[in-house]
Design an enzyme around this catalytic site. Structure first.
Site, PDB file in Angstrom:
ATOM      1  N   PRO A  14       1.823  -2.680  -4.264  1.00 34.66           N
ATOM      2  CA  PRO A  14       0.433  -2.729  -3.813  1.00 34.66           C
ATOM      3  C   PRO A  14      -0.288  -4.042  -4.132  1.00 34.66           C
ATOM      4  CG  PRO A  14       0.682  -1.206  -5.662  1.00 34.66           C
ATOM      5  CD  PRO A  14       2.063  -1.563  -5.187  1.00 34.66           C
ATOM      6  N   ASN A  15      -1.096  -4.454  -3.173  1.00 36.01           N
ATOM      7  CA  ASN A  15      -1.977  -5.630  -3.267  1.00 36.01           C
ATOM      8  C   ASN A  15      -1.240  -6.965  -3.161  1.00 36.01           C
ATOM      9  OD1 ASN A  15      -4.437  -4.118  -3.623  1.00 36.01           O
ATOM     10  ND2 ASN A  15      -3.670  -3.603  -5.653  1.00 36.01           N
ATOM     11  N   ARG A  22      -5.750 -13.490  -3.418  1.00 35.52           N
ATOM     12  CA  ARG A  22      -5.966 -12.575  -4.547  1.00 35.52           C
ATOM     13  C   ARG A  22      -5.842 -13.323  -5.876  1.00 35.52           C
ATOM     14  NH1 ARG A  22      -1.589  -8.262  -6.879  1.00 35.52           N
ATOM     15  NH2 ARG A  22      -2.983  -7.314  -8.412  1.00 35.52           N
ATOM     16  N   TYR A  27      -2.226 -15.574  -9.729  1.00 33.37           N
ATOM     17  CA  TYR A  27      -1.043 -15.391  -8.871  1.00 33.37           C
ATOM     18  C   TYR A  27      -0.685 -16.616  -8.031  1.00 33.37           C
ATOM     19  CZ  TYR A  27      -1.686 -10.556 -10.254  1.00 33.37           C
ATOM     20  OH  TYR A  27      -1.818  -9.414 -11.000  1.00 33.37           O
ATOM     21  N   ASN A  78       9.109  -6.016  -7.170  1.00 31.29           N
ATOM     22  CA  ASN A  78       7.869  -6.285  -7.890  1.00 31.29           C
ATOM     23  C   ASN A  78       6.995  -5.060  -7.622  1.00 31.29           C
ATOM     24  OD1 ASN A  78       5.394  -6.983  -8.904  1.00 31.29           O
ATOM     25  ND2 ASN A  78       5.396  -9.057  -8.052  1.00 31.29           N
ATOM     26  N   ALA A  81       1.075  -2.968  -9.629  1.00 28.97           N
ATOM     27  CA  ALA A  81       0.415  -2.070 -10.598  1.00 28.97           C
ATOM     28  C   ALA A  81       1.213  -0.795 -10.854  1.00 28.97           C
ATOM     29  CB  ALA A  81      -0.988  -1.733 -10.118  1.00 28.97           C
ATOM     30  N   HIS A  84       3.147  -0.095 -14.164  1.00 30.53           N
ATOM     31  CA  HIS A  84       2.536   0.434 -15.385  1.00 30.53           C
ATOM     32  C   HIS A  84       2.173   1.909 -15.274  1.00 30.53           C
ATOM     33  CE1 HIS A  84       2.332  -3.864 -15.806  1.00 30.53           C
ATOM     34  NE2 HIS A  84       1.464  -3.961 -14.809  1.00 30.53           N
ATOM     35  N   ASP A  91      12.205   6.763 -11.540  1.00 36.54           N
ATOM     36  CA  ASP A  91      13.200   7.813 -11.282  1.00 36.54           C
ATOM     37  C   ASP A  91      14.009   7.511 -10.025  1.00 36.54           C
ATOM     38  OD1 ASP A  91      12.582   9.297 -13.506  1.00 36.54           O
ATOM     39  OD2 ASP A  91      11.456  10.852 -12.443  1.00 36.54           O
ATOM     40  N   GLU A 102      13.693  -6.508 -11.796  1.00 31.60           N
ATOM     41  CA  GLU A 102      12.224  -6.376 -11.723  1.00 31.60           C
ATOM     42  C   GLU A 102      11.601  -7.768 -11.837  1.00 31.60           C
ATOM     43  OE1 GLU A 102      10.796  -3.824 -14.856  1.00 31.60           O
ATOM     44  OE2 GLU A 102       8.728  -4.527 -14.651  1.00 31.60           O
ATOM     45  N   HIS A 104       7.891 -10.110 -11.809  1.00 31.00           N
ATOM     46  CA  HIS A 104       6.427 -10.239 -11.806  1.00 31.00           C
ATOM     47  C   HIS A 104       6.092 -11.714 -11.671  1.00 31.00           C
ATOM     48  CE1 HIS A 104       5.975  -6.089 -12.863  1.00 31.00           C
ATOM     49  NE2 HIS A 104       6.945  -6.261 -13.744  1.00 31.00           N
ATOM     50  N   LEU A 105       5.154 -12.002 -10.791  1.00 32.33           N
ATOM     51  CA  LEU A 105       4.726 -13.397 -10.609  1.00 32.33           C
ATOM     52  C   LEU A 105       4.098 -13.927 -11.891  1.00 32.33           C
ATOM     53  CD1 LEU A 105       3.122 -12.738  -7.160  1.00 32.33           C
ATOM     54  CD2 LEU A 105       4.900 -14.445  -7.516  1.00 32.33           C
ATOM     55  N   SER A 106       3.242 -13.109 -12.492  1.00 30.60           N
ATOM     56  CA  SER A 106       2.534 -13.533 -13.703  1.00 30.60           C
ATOM     57  C   SER A 106       3.311 -13.096 -14.936  1.00 30.60           C
ATOM     58  CB  SER A 106       1.132 -12.908 -13.720  1.00 30.60           C
ATOM     59  OG  SER A 106       1.223 -11.495 -13.823  1.00 30.60           O
ATOM     60  N   ARG A 111      -1.111 -10.974 -20.718  1.00 29.30           N
ATOM     61  CA  ARG A 111      -2.335 -10.496 -20.079  1.00 29.30           C
ATOM     62  C   ARG A 111      -2.867  -9.264 -20.822  1.00 29.30           C
ATOM     63  NH1 ARG A 111      -1.337 -10.106 -13.823  1.00 29.30           N
ATOM     64  NH2 ARG A 111      -3.592  -9.805 -13.902  1.00 29.30           N
ATOM     65  N   ARG A 115      -0.637  -4.023 -19.344  1.00 28.10           N
ATOM     66  CA  ARG A 115       0.422  -4.610 -18.485  1.00 28.10           C
ATOM     67  C   ARG A 115       1.726  -4.837 -19.248  1.00 28.10           C
ATOM     68  NH1 ARG A 115      -2.386  -5.920 -13.704  1.00 28.10           N
ATOM     69  NH2 ARG A 115      -4.523  -6.465 -14.165  1.00 28.10           N
TER      70      ARG A 115
HETATM   71  C1  DQA Z   1       2.241  -8.171 -10.980  1.00 25.72           C
HETATM   72  C2  DQA Z   1       1.644  -7.825 -12.354  1.00 25.72           C
HETATM   73  C3  DQA Z   1       0.994  -6.447 -12.327  1.00 25.72           C
HETATM   74  O1  DQA Z   1       0.448  -6.145 -13.612  1.00 25.72           O
HETATM   75  C4  DQA Z   1      -0.128  -6.421 -11.312  1.00 25.72           C
HETATM   76  O2  DQA Z   1      -0.686  -5.118 -11.232  1.00 25.72           O
HETATM   77  C5  DQA Z   1       0.295  -6.895  -9.965  1.00 25.72           C
HETATM   78  C6  DQA Z   1       1.212  -8.033  -9.863  1.00 25.72           C
HETATM   79  C7  DQA Z   1       2.789  -9.619 -10.934  1.00 25.72           C
HETATM   80  O3  DQA Z   1       3.509  -9.922  -9.996  1.00 25.72           O
HETATM   81  O4  DQA Z   1       2.465 -10.439 -11.801  1.00 25.72           O
HETATM   82  O5  DQA Z   1      -0.194  -6.427  -8.948  1.00 25.72           O
HETATM   83  O6  DQA Z   1       3.329  -7.306 -10.738  1.00 25.72           O
END
Ligand code: DQA
Length: 150
Positions: A14-15, A22, A27, A78, A81, A84, A91, A102, A104-106, A111, A115
């Site tokens: 998501p997002n 964003r 990011y 990725n 959210a 978490h 599962d 897995e 994550h960009l950040s 943070r 997270r």
């Molecule tokens: C994220 C980190 C997550 O905590 C956050 O909710 C995201 C992006 C990242 O790519 O850094 O939406 O997965």
């Protein structure tokens, strides 16, 4: 008969469709399309086809993970959210029994406290956080190594 190119499923949660606008301070300025191009190219360079999915819906992500059991060799995810919050995604990843990386960009560990916990990490062979766009390249590279070893 031509052999099919092995496929990697690349999932963005998501997002992540909003990347580019964003929270660019966190990011960066790259877009989802940039990530998808990088994934296609990185996968192709290693002899894989990249199947790309972004969704804001947990069930859609789970359906794609389940389908990967029959049509992919490994998964880069990725979960955004859902990392978490989602026992269901974790599962599903365990259920399909494919190698998972897995991303994550950040750097989620630098943070907010919430997270730092990932439901997904125990189901992953590796976790890459804080490398920005390049994290996807590293993830694909690692998946390819794992698949070559097996
Ligand atoms: C994220 C980190 C997550 O905590 C956050 O909710 C995201 C992006 C990242 O790519 O850094 O939406 O997965």
């Amino acid at each position: 008969m031509p052999t099919e190119t092995p496929r990697l499923l690349i999932i963005n949660g998501p997002n992540l469709n909003l990347l580019g606008t964003r929270e660019p301070g966190i990011y960066g300025s790259s877009t989802l399309a940039d990530i998808e191009t990088l994934c296609r190219e990185s996968a192709a360079a290693l002899g894989f086809e990249a199947e790309l999915l972004q969704s804001n819906h947990e069930g859609t992500l789970i359906d794609a993970i389940q389908a990967a059991k029959d049509n992919a060799s490994g998964i880069v995810i990725n979960p955004a959210a859902y990392t978490h919050t989602s026992v269901a995604i974790a599962d599903a990843l365990r259920a399909v029994n494919l190698p998972v990386v897995e991303v994550h960009l950040s750097n989620v560990h630098a943070r907010e406290e919430f997270r730092r916990h990932s439901y997904v990490s125990p189901a992953a062979a590796a976790v890459i956080a804080g490398a920005g766009l390049n994290g996807y390249r590293y993830a694909i590279d690692h998946l390819a190594s794992l698949l070559r070893e097996n």
